[in-house]
Design an enzyme around this catalytic site. Structure first.
Site, short mmCIF file in Angstrom:
data_model
loop_
_atom_site.label_atom_id
_atom_site.label_comp_id
_atom_site.label_asym_id
_atom_site.label_seq_id
_atom_site.Cartn_x
_atom_site.Cartn_y
_atom_site.Cartn_z
N SER A 1 -10.70 -0.75 3.03
CA SER A 1 -9.96 -0.84 4.31
C SER A 1 -9.56 0.57 4.72
CB SER A 1 -8.69 -1.67 4.15
OG SER A 1 -8.98 -2.98 3.76
N ARG B 1 0.84 -1.22 0.00
CA ARG B 1 0.00 0.00 0.00
C ARG B 1 0.87 1.26 0.00
NH1 ARG B 1 -2.94 -3.70 -0.79
NH2 ARG B 1 -5.03 -4.03 0.03
N GLU C 1 -4.91 3.92 5.77
CA GLU C 1 -4.70 3.66 4.34
C GLU C 1 -5.35 4.78 3.52
OE1 GLU C 1 -5.70 -0.26 2.38
OE2 GLU C 1 -6.73 1.09 0.99
P1 FAD Z 1 -8.99 8.45 -5.50
O1 FAD Z 1 -9.70 8.08 -4.26
O2 FAD Z 1 -9.65 9.39 -6.41
O3 FAD Z 1 -7.56 8.97 -5.17
C1 FAD Z 1 -6.75 8.30 -4.24
C2 FAD Z 1 -5.40 9.05 -4.11
O4 FAD Z 1 -4.68 8.97 -5.35
C3 FAD Z 1 -5.59 10.55 -3.86
O5 FAD Z 1 -4.54 10.97 -3.04
C4 FAD Z 1 -5.48 11.17 -5.25
O6 FAD Z 1 -5.02 12.51 -5.23
C5 FAD Z 1 -4.45 10.27 -5.90
N1 FAD Z 1 -4.64 10.14 -7.35
C6 FAD Z 1 -5.74 9.68 -7.98
N2 FAD Z 1 -5.55 9.67 -9.31
C7 FAD Z 1 -4.30 10.17 -9.53
C8 FAD Z 1 -3.53 10.43 -10.71
N3 FAD Z 1 -3.99 10.17 -11.92
N4 FAD Z 1 -2.28 10.97 -10.54
C9 FAD Z 1 -1.80 11.23 -9.30
N5 FAD Z 1 -2.49 11.02 -8.17
C10 FAD Z 1 -3.72 10.49 -8.27
N6 FAD Z 1 -7.66 -0.88 -2.52
C11 FAD Z 1 -6.83 -1.92 -2.63
O7 FAD Z 1 -5.59 -1.73 -2.77
N7 FAD Z 1 -7.28 -3.20 -2.56
C12 FAD Z 1 -8.58 -3.49 -2.39
O8 FAD Z 1 -8.95 -4.66 -2.34
C13 FAD Z 1 -9.51 -2.41 -2.27
N8 FAD Z 1 -10.83 -2.64 -2.08
C14 FAD Z 1 -11.70 -1.60 -1.97
C15 FAD Z 1 -13.06 -1.88 -1.77
C16 FAD Z 1 -13.97 -0.84 -1.66
C17 FAD Z 1 -15.44 -1.17 -1.46
C18 FAD Z 1 -13.53 0.51 -1.74
C19 FAD Z 1 -14.51 1.64 -1.66
C20 FAD Z 1 -12.17 0.79 -1.91
C21 FAD Z 1 -11.25 -0.26 -2.02
N9 FAD Z 1 -9.87 -0.03 -2.21
C22 FAD Z 1 -8.99 -1.09 -2.34
C23 FAD Z 1 -9.34 1.35 -2.22
C24 FAD Z 1 -9.43 2.03 -3.61
O9 FAD Z 1 -10.35 1.38 -4.44
C25 FAD Z 1 -8.08 2.07 -4.33
O10 FAD Z 1 -7.13 2.74 -3.53
C26 FAD Z 1 -8.16 2.75 -5.69
O11 FAD Z 1 -6.96 2.62 -6.39
C27 FAD Z 1 -8.50 4.24 -5.57
O12 FAD Z 1 -8.78 4.73 -6.87
P2 FAD Z 1 -9.54 6.09 -7.10
O13 FAD Z 1 -9.47 6.41 -8.54
O14 FAD Z 1 -10.88 6.04 -6.50
O15 FAD Z 1 -8.61 7.10 -6.29
N1 EPU Z 2 -10.64 -10.34 10.36
C1 EPU Z 2 -11.32 -10.39 11.55
N2 EPU Z 2 -12.41 -9.58 11.71
C2 EPU Z 2 -12.84 -8.75 10.75
C3 EPU Z 2 -12.15 -8.70 9.52
C4 EPU Z 2 -11.03 -9.50 9.35
O1 EPU Z 2 -10.96 -11.12 12.47
O2 EPU Z 2 -13.84 -8.06 10.97
C5 EPU Z 2 -9.44 -11.21 10.19
C6 EPU Z 2 -9.81 -12.62 9.77
O3 EPU Z 2 -9.02 -13.50 10.52
C7 EPU Z 2 -9.37 -12.71 8.32
C8 EPU Z 2 -8.23 -11.69 8.27
O4 EPU Z 2 -8.59 -10.69 9.23
O5 EPU Z 2 -8.93 -13.98 8.00
C9 EPU Z 2 -8.05 -11.05 6.90
O6 EPU Z 2 -9.30 -10.50 6.47
P1 EPU Z 2 -9.64 -10.28 4.94
O7 EPU Z 2 -9.28 -11.50 4.17
O8 EPU Z 2 -11.01 -9.75 4.84
O9 EPU Z 2 -8.59 -9.20 4.49
P2 EPU Z 2 -8.08 -7.87 5.16
O10 EPU Z 2 -6.70 -8.07 5.66
O11 EPU Z 2 -9.08 -7.35 6.13
C10 EPU Z 2 -6.93 -7.05 2.98
C11 EPU Z 2 -6.83 -5.78 2.22
C12 EPU Z 2 -8.05 -5.60 1.33
C13 EPU Z 2 -8.11 -6.76 0.35
C14 EPU Z 2 -8.20 -8.07 1.14
C15 EPU Z 2 -8.13 -9.28 0.25
C16 EPU Z 2 -5.48 -4.26 3.52
C17 EPU Z 2 -5.46 -3.06 4.38
N3 EPU Z 2 -6.68 -4.66 3.13
O12 EPU Z 2 -8.04 -6.92 3.89
O13 EPU Z 2 -7.90 -4.39 0.60
O14 EPU Z 2 -9.20 -6.64 -0.49
O15 EPU Z 2 -7.09 -8.14 2.07
O16 EPU Z 2 -6.84 -9.41 -0.26
O17 EPU Z 2 -4.43 -4.79 3.18
C18 EPU Z 2 -8.32 -2.06 0.70
O18 EPU Z 2 -7.10 -1.91 0.68
O19 EPU Z 2 -9.13 -1.09 0.70
C19 EPU Z 2 -8.87 -3.41 0.72
C20 EPU Z 2 -10.17 -3.67 0.80
#
Ligand code: FAD
Ligand code: EPU
Length: 347
Positions: free
Chosen positions: A241, A167, A343
């Site tokens: 997250s 991240r 994050e």
């Molecule tokens: P924004 O929110 O618009 O921007 C994020 C940051 O990047 C800001 O600081 C912005 O200024 C900067 N930025 C955006 N575009 C540019 C650009 N073109 N040039 C320079 N800077 C820029 N993230 C994960 O890593 N893994 C996950 O599994 C994951 N699951 C998610 C699930 C949900 C339901 C949600 C809501 C979010 C999740 N995220 C996850 C977080 C998010 O989706 C990612 O970080 C995604 O890449 C953000 O994209 P965005 O276009 O919405 O960025």
């Molecule tokens: N867990 C709990 N309670 C909860 C949630 C999670 O105990 O309420 C524990 C469980 O033991 C589970 C473990 O945490 O096995 C991991 O949970 P999960 O697989 O849901 O993944 P996470 O670590 O919570 C991360 C990323 C997600 C990504 C998933 C799948 C980060 C900060 N988050 O979540 O990314 O989608 O793994 O790879 O690394 C994001 O970055 O926005 C995001 C959603």
């Protein structure tokens, strides 16, 4: 082309937390030239902050934005080059990330199937090196082009220039707003390697009766798992997250594991252990007898199925979410001596 500049508009449609903060100036750009044109206009308004916006799915707006909000709408997906083993595909920063994943799967280009259904735009993916289910952007990244707004020139960043980490990237630490990512080039594979060891993917494939793996089947499994756990921002405001999973020394993890045998941790090559922040949050709370998981104060809350996700049930503002986040950080630190790092990007 003369770009439309809007003043004092609500950013509610532009952030997945659904925060009703305002932007003093708002404009969209669909090319580097348009962005340069906007930069000239920006310099006229003086030294105001500039925020680059993609899909707004990783930001928390804690106040009205007094400066400029520039939405990246650079489109286009292009096959640049292929060799017997690889495909080099370039996507405009304003393309939907999930749309790109689906586009590649349709063509049988492998490598990003585990990253299906991550909201947001292509241009934000390198910012925090998006990751899920055992794959990170860095695993398929070739290069990107960014506009250096200070020097007014386009710069190419290679994999090593981006300094990707968990991240994390070079861009998270550079001067805010200086580099605007214009396009990202991925190096995808013609010979899929299936990443099914993480989390519930194997189980989900078995449940669906999948015997022969395919990149489409893996993406479908990831989509089902994600949909069952994570709130849909169209229904409940959130930014995924809220915190990173913290890394702690192996010795500290052993002590934690002795006290709490059910805590999950993933050892890293550098001798640290990445602890599941969701577990730490679930197993702490505003007081001894209450868990944060499912907790709600006004319209700000912790998701009942995933404690790592903070939610806006409707009218919570950024300050309320930020206050809840710091209460969670304090209680986790007090109980486990572990610091949770955000994050989500605060503005
Ligand atoms: P924004 O929110 O618009 O921007 C994020 C940051 O990047 C800001 O600081 C912005 O200024 C900067 N930025 C955006 N575009 C540019 C650009 N073109 N040039 C320079 N800077 C820029 N993230 C994960 O890593 N893994 C996950 O599994 C994951 N699951 C998610 C699930 C949900 C339901 C949600 C809501 C979010 C999740 N995220 C996850 C977080 C998010 O989706 C990612 O970080 C995604 O890449 C953000 O994209 P965005 O276009 O919405 O960025
Ligand atoms: N867990 C709990 N309670 C909860 C949630 C999670 O105990 O309420 C524990 C469980 O033991 C589970 C473990 O945490 O096995 C991991 O949970 P999960 O697989 O849901 O993944 P996470 O670590 O919570 C991360 C990323 C997600 C990504 C998933 C799948 C980060 C900060 N988050 O979540 O990314 O989608 O793994 O790879 O690394 C994001 O970055 O926005 C995001 C959603």
């Amino acid at each position: 082309m003369l770009m439309q500049i809007q003043e004092n508009i609500s950013l509610r449609p532009y952030n997945t937390f659904g925060m009703d903060a305002k932007a003093r100036y708002f404009a969209a750009f669909s090319s580097a030239d348009e962005l340069l044109g906007l930069n000239d206009r920006i310099s006229v308004t003086g030294n105001l902050p500039v925020m680059i916006l993609g899909g707004g799915s990783n930001i928390l707006l804690t106040k009205d934005q007094e400066g400029w909000v520039l939405k990246n709408e650079i489109r286009g997906v292009q096959l640049l080059h292929e060799d017997p083993d690889h495909i080099y595909v370039r996507a405009g920063a304003g393309e939907s990330w999930h749309g790109l994943v689906m586009y590649c799967i349709e063509r049988n280009w492998a490598g990003i199937e585990n990253l299906a259904l991550i909201p947001g735009c292509v241009g934000a993916a390198p910012m925090q090196n998006i990751g899920a289910y055992g794959v990170e952007l860095k695993d398929v990244f070739h290069s990107l082009e960014a506009l250096d707004t200070k020097k007014r020139s386009v710069v190419t960043f290679t994999l090593s220039d981006c300094a990707f980490g968990y991240r994390d990237s070079f861009f998270k630490h550079s001067e805010p707003g200086r580099y605007v990512i214009l396009s990202v080039t991925l190096k995808l594979s013609k010979h899929p390697v299936f990443h099914v060891s993480y989390g519930a993917i194997k189980e989900e494939l078995e449940k669906a009766g999948v015997k022969a793996y395919s990149i489409k089947a893996i993406a479908d499994a990831v989509i089902r798992i994600r949909s069952s756990k994570l709130p849909d921002p169209a229904v409940t405001g959130n930014a995924g997250s809220f915190f990173k999973n913290p890394s702690i020394p192996a010795t500290q993890f052993e002590v934690l594991k002795t006290a709490y045998p059910e805590v999950s941790g993933y050892p890293a090559a550098d001798g640290t252990v990445k602890v599941a922040a969701g577990w730490l949050i679930e197993h702490s709370g505003p007081d001894e007898n209450i868990s944060w998981k499912g907790y709600r104060v006004g319209d700000a809350g912790v998701h009942p199925r995933q404690a790592l996700v903070l939610v806006n049930y409707g009218k919570a503002n950024g300050e309320a979410i930020a206050a809840l986040a710091s209460a969670i950080q304090s209680s986790v630190f007090l109980k486990y001596n572990i610091k949770l790092e955000k994050e989500v990007n605060f503005y």
